[in-house]
Design a protein around this motif. Structure first.
Motif, PDB file in Angstrom:
ATOM      1  N   LEU A  37      11.867 -14.357 -17.900  1.00  7.10           N
ATOM      2  CA  LEU A  37      10.589 -15.056 -17.973  1.00  7.10           C
ATOM      3  C   LEU A  37      10.771 -16.569 -17.965  1.00  7.10           C
ATOM      4  CD1 LEU A  37       8.605 -12.908 -20.566  1.00  7.10           C
ATOM      5  CD2 LEU A  37       8.317 -12.993 -18.098  1.00  7.10           C
ATOM      6  N   ALA A  38      11.838 -17.046 -18.578  1.00  9.13           N
ATOM      7  CA  ALA A  38      12.065 -18.493 -18.630  1.00  9.13           C
ATOM      8  C   ALA A  38      12.379 -19.073 -17.267  1.00  9.13           C
ATOM      9  CB  ALA A  38      13.198 -18.803 -19.608  1.00  9.13           C
ATOM     10  N   GLU A  39      12.722 -18.214 -16.292  1.00 10.17           N
ATOM     11  CA  GLU A  39      13.075 -18.701 -14.955  1.00 10.17           C
ATOM     12  C   GLU A  39      11.928 -18.576 -13.967  1.00 10.17           C
ATOM     13  OE1 GLU A  39      16.829 -17.209 -13.557  1.00 10.17           O
ATOM     14  OE2 GLU A  39      17.550 -16.910 -15.592  1.00 10.17           O
ATOM     15  N   VAL A  40      10.778 -18.082 -14.421  1.00 10.49           N
ATOM     16  CA  VAL A  40       9.561 -18.108 -13.597  1.00 10.49           C
ATOM     17  C   VAL A  40       8.848 -19.409 -13.932  1.00 10.49           C
ATOM     18  CG1 VAL A  40       7.428 -16.917 -12.997  1.00 10.49           C
ATOM     19  CG2 VAL A  40       9.443 -15.598 -13.655  1.00 10.49           C
ATOM     20  N   VAL A  41       9.139 -20.445 -13.162  1.00 13.51           N
ATOM     21  CA  VAL A  41       8.768 -21.820 -13.511  1.00 13.51           C
ATOM     22  C   VAL A  41       7.675 -22.323 -12.580  1.00 13.51           C
ATOM     23  CG1 VAL A  41       9.638 -24.181 -13.722  1.00 13.51           C
ATOM     24  CG2 VAL A  41      11.071 -22.258 -14.418  1.00 13.51           C
ATOM     25  N   PRO A  66       7.922 -23.054 -17.893  1.00 13.09           N
ATOM     26  CA  PRO A  66       7.869 -21.611 -17.623  1.00 13.09           C
ATOM     27  C   PRO A  66       6.429 -21.116 -17.669  1.00 13.09           C
ATOM     28  CG  PRO A  66       9.638 -22.103 -19.153  1.00 13.09           C
ATOM     29  CD  PRO A  66       8.856 -23.370 -18.983  1.00 13.09           C
ATOM     30  N   PHE A  67       6.095 -20.248 -16.734  1.00 16.38           N
ATOM     31  CA  PHE A  67       4.713 -19.784 -16.627  1.00 16.38           C
ATOM     32  C   PHE A  67       4.249 -19.106 -17.909  1.00 16.38           C
ATOM     33  CE2 PHE A  67       1.788 -16.283 -15.778  1.00 16.38           C
ATOM     34  CZ  PHE A  67       0.712 -16.983 -15.253  1.00 16.38           C
ATOM     35  N   VAL A  68       5.120 -18.347 -18.552  1.00 19.49           N
ATOM     36  CA  VAL A  68       4.714 -17.594 -19.727  1.00 19.49           C
ATOM     37  C   VAL A  68       4.258 -18.533 -20.847  1.00 19.49           C
ATOM     38  CG1 VAL A  68       7.084 -17.490 -20.617  1.00 19.49           C
ATOM     39  CG2 VAL A  68       5.406 -15.762 -21.321  1.00 19.49           C
ATOM     40  N   LEU A  69       4.891 -19.710 -20.968  1.00 18.82           N
ATOM     41  CA  LEU A  69       4.476 -20.673 -21.984  1.00 18.82           C
ATOM     42  C   LEU A  69       3.156 -21.336 -21.613  1.00 18.82           C
ATOM     43  CD1 LEU A  69       7.911 -22.371 -22.808  1.00 18.82           C
ATOM     44  CD2 LEU A  69       6.760 -20.496 -24.013  1.00 18.82           C
ATOM     45  N   ASN A  76       0.831  -1.211   0.000  1.00 21.71           N
ATOM     46  CA  ASN A  76       0.000   0.000   0.000  1.00 21.71           C
ATOM     47  C   ASN A  76       0.863   1.258   0.000  1.00 21.71           C
ATOM     48  OD1 ASN A  76      -2.478  -1.217  -0.071  1.00 21.71           O
ATOM     49  ND2 ASN A  76      -2.859  -1.076   2.130  1.00 21.71           N
ATOM     50  N   GLY A  77       0.493   2.213  -0.840  1.00 23.44           N
ATOM     51  CA  GLY A  77       1.197   3.491  -0.901  1.00 23.44           C
ATOM     52  C   GLY A  77       2.360   3.540  -1.859  1.00 23.44           C
ATOM     53  N   LEU A  78       2.709   2.400  -2.480  1.00 26.01           N
ATOM     54  CA  LEU A  78       3.885   2.373  -3.353  1.00 26.01           C
ATOM     55  C   LEU A  78       3.549   2.442  -4.837  1.00 26.01           C
ATOM     56  CD1 LEU A  78       6.191  -0.327  -1.674  1.00 26.01           C
ATOM     57  CD2 LEU A  78       6.098   2.138  -1.277  1.00 26.01           C
ATOM     58  N   SER A  79       2.281   2.257  -5.189  1.00 26.47           N
ATOM     59  CA  SER A  79       1.944   2.180  -6.614  1.00 26.47           C
ATOM     60  C   SER A  79       2.333   3.425  -7.407  1.00 26.47           C
ATOM     61  CB  SER A  79       0.450   1.884  -6.784  1.00 26.47           C
ATOM     62  OG  SER A  79      -0.337   2.844  -6.122  1.00 26.47           O
ATOM     63  N   PRO A  80       2.261   4.655  -6.862  1.00 30.36           N
ATOM     64  CA  PRO A  80       2.661   5.804  -7.686  1.00 30.36           C
ATOM     65  C   PRO A  80       4.171   5.917  -7.897  1.00 30.36           C
ATOM     66  CG  PRO A  80       1.170   6.458  -5.900  1.00 30.36           C
ATOM     67  CD  PRO A  80       1.672   5.091  -5.583  1.00 30.36           C
ATOM     68  N   SER A  81       4.982   5.394  -6.979  1.00 31.16           N
ATOM     69  CA  SER A  81       6.418   5.681  -7.015  1.00 31.16           C
ATOM     70  C   SER A  81       7.286   4.482  -7.369  1.00 31.16           C
ATOM     71  CB  SER A  81       6.872   6.219  -5.650  1.00 31.16           C
ATOM     72  OG  SER A  81       6.653   5.256  -4.627  1.00 31.16           O
ATOM     73  N   LEU A  82       6.905   3.275  -6.998  1.00 38.04           N
ATOM     74  CA  LEU A  82       7.801   2.126  -7.138  1.00 38.04           C
ATOM     75  C   LEU A  82       8.026   1.784  -8.605  1.00 38.04           C
ATOM     76  CD1 LEU A  82       9.348   0.260  -5.190  1.00 38.04           C
ATOM     77  CD2 LEU A  82       7.589  -1.455  -5.591  1.00 38.04           C
ATOM     78  N   ARG A  83       9.307   1.687  -8.970  1.00 34.85           N
ATOM     79  CA  ARG A  83       9.679   1.371 -10.342  1.00 34.85           C
ATOM     80  C   ARG A  83      10.355   0.008 -10.476  1.00 34.85           C
ATOM     81  NH1 ARG A  83       6.464   4.364 -10.720  1.00 34.85           N
ATOM     82  NH2 ARG A  83       6.422   6.504 -11.515  1.00 34.85           N
ATOM     83  N   PHE A  84      10.933  -0.514  -9.405  1.00 33.04           N
ATOM     84  CA  PHE A  84      11.598  -1.816  -9.484  1.00 33.04           C
ATOM     85  C   PHE A  84      11.351  -2.592  -8.202  1.00 33.04           C
ATOM     86  CE2 PHE A  84      15.258  -4.609  -8.751  1.00 33.04           C
ATOM     87  CZ  PHE A  84      15.161  -5.406  -9.882  1.00 33.04           C
ATOM     88  N   LEU A  85      10.934  -3.856  -8.358  1.00 35.17           N
ATOM     89  CA  LEU A  85      10.665  -4.745  -7.231  1.00 35.17           C
ATOM     90  C   LEU A  85      11.368  -6.068  -7.478  1.00 35.17           C
ATOM     91  CD1 LEU A  85       9.099  -5.576  -4.642  1.00 35.17           C
ATOM     92  CD2 LEU A  85       7.226  -6.289  -6.155  1.00 35.17           C
ATOM     93  N   ASP A  86      12.200  -6.474  -6.529  1.00 37.56           N
ATOM     94  CA  ASP A  86      12.921  -7.737  -6.633  1.00 37.56           C
ATOM     95  C   ASP A  86      12.476  -8.653  -5.498  1.00 37.56           C
ATOM     96  OD1 ASP A  86      14.633  -9.845  -6.996  1.00 37.56           O
ATOM     97  OD2 ASP A  86      16.441  -8.621  -7.201  1.00 37.56           O
ATOM     98  N   ILE A  87      11.715  -9.702  -5.831  1.00 36.96           N
ATOM     99  CA  ILE A  87      11.313 -10.704  -4.835  1.00 36.96           C
ATOM    100  C   ILE A  87      11.801 -12.087  -5.276  1.00 36.96           C
ATOM    101  CG2 ILE A  87       9.343  -9.478  -3.851  1.00 36.96           C
ATOM    102  CD1 ILE A  87       7.528 -10.927  -5.753  1.00 36.96           C
ATOM    103  N   SER A  88      12.918 -12.109  -5.957  1.00 36.51           N
ATOM    104  CA  SER A  88      13.483 -13.370  -6.424  1.00 36.51           C
ATOM    105  C   SER A  88      14.105 -14.148  -5.267  1.00 36.51           C
ATOM    106  CB  SER A  88      14.543 -13.099  -7.497  1.00 36.51           C
ATOM    107  OG  SER A  88      15.627 -12.354  -6.958  1.00 36.51           O
ATOM    108  N   SER A  89      14.256 -15.457  -5.485  1.00 41.02           N
ATOM    109  CA  SER A  89      14.918 -16.345  -4.517  1.00 41.02           C
ATOM    110  C   SER A  89      14.240 -16.287  -3.153  1.00 41.02           C
ATOM    111  CB  SER A  89      16.409 -16.005  -4.397  1.00 41.02           C
ATOM    112  OG  SER A  89      17.055 -16.143  -5.640  1.00 41.02           O
TER     113      SER A  89
END
Length: 274
Positions: A192-196, A211-214, A134-147
């Motif tokens: 994208l190929a690593e979102v499995v 991969p999810f995209v496929l 909440n509160g980040l949608s106007p400003s956040l440009r990069f989000l890393d939730i990998s691993s």
């Protein structure tokens, strides 16, 4: 042959007392090489933000200030189990990678309205509660939730967030929630190929390991949910019509019974003789 030995002898113009006290004065006046606060923490004290400065000095994160007075806060590899409280609202970049975060409760970053970069990689996140961004949608440009340990991504957790995101190396369960959430984020094409899909609602179709995209290109993961919803709606409508028909039957029979009793009553009345 004896070697020349130079002795440090005070100059005749300097007293012995001065010679002994000068090193001590230098030690007292020379700035200490150890700093308990980062330069930006001192800057916060200077600008009057004493509460933020005190919390900055206590939570152990490293703060650096850019020319536009935006703060970069690094809390990497500190064994954190929750987002540090009291982060300055001037924080523009926040690094919480390599910690022990397991969940993000609602409003975890609601005070950071200027935040543009958020790194949550290499934690133990398995739950993103609704409203955690909440509160980040106007400003956040990069989000890393990998691993992390994320298996699902609830659209309610994103809250309209649109950012360039890294979702790789998570045990994703490919379902309707994930299919609805993915278009909200700008995923890096190279990742994208690593979102499995580790698991999926599409049993027996070879979805695991894909991969999810496929998978999303060939299958509508919300189709089974829509079918279930349609069946539930049909059953509800059938029950409703059954109740209406039952009521109508009861109403007609009840009126017929009243009419029969009324006719019998009329027949039992003595006829008037003229």
């Amino acid at each position: 042959m004896p070697q020349n030995v130079s002795l440090c002898v005070p100059s005749p113009s300097v007293s012995v007392v001065d010679f002994m006290w000068r090193p001590l004065l230098l030690m007292l006046l020379w700035p200490s090489p150890v700093m308990t606060s980062s330069p930006s923490t001192v800057a916060m004290w200077r600008h009057g933000d004493s509460n933020a400065a005190m919390q900055a000095a206590n939570n152990g994160c490293y703060y650096s200030e850019s020319l536009d007075r935006g703060l970069t806060v690094r809390c990497s590899a500190m064994g954190l189990t929750q987002v540090p409280p009291g982060l300055p609202n001037r924080t523009v970049r926040l690094y919480l990678d390599n910690n022990q975060l397991s969940s993000l409760p609602a409003d975890s970053f609601s005070a950071l309205s200027l935040l543009s970069v958020l790194d949550l990689s290499h934690n133990q996140l398995s739950l993103l509660e609704a409203g955690c961004f909440n509160g980040l949608s106007p400003s956040l440009r990069f989000l890393d939730i990998s691993s992390n340990r994320l298996s699902t991504l609830d659209p309610a957790a994103l809250g309209g967030l649109r950012a360039h995101a890294n979702l790789t190396h998570n045990p994703w369960h490919c379902d309707c929630k994930l299919q609805v959430s993915m278009p909200q984020l700008d995923l890096d094409p190279s990742s994208l190929a690593e979102v499995v899909c580790q698991t999926s609602d599409l049993h027996g179709l070879g979805a695991v390991g894909m991969p999810f995209v496929l998978l999303a290109e060939d299958w509508d993961l919300c189709l089974s949910l829509r079918r279930t919803t349609d069946v539930a709606m049909l059953v509800t409508m059938f029950l409703w019509f059954s109740m209406v028909i039952s009521y109508l039957v009861y109403y007609v029979r009840h009126n017929q019974e009243d009419a029969r009793r009324h006719m019998e009553y009329l027949k039992s009345l003595p006829s008037r003789q003229v």
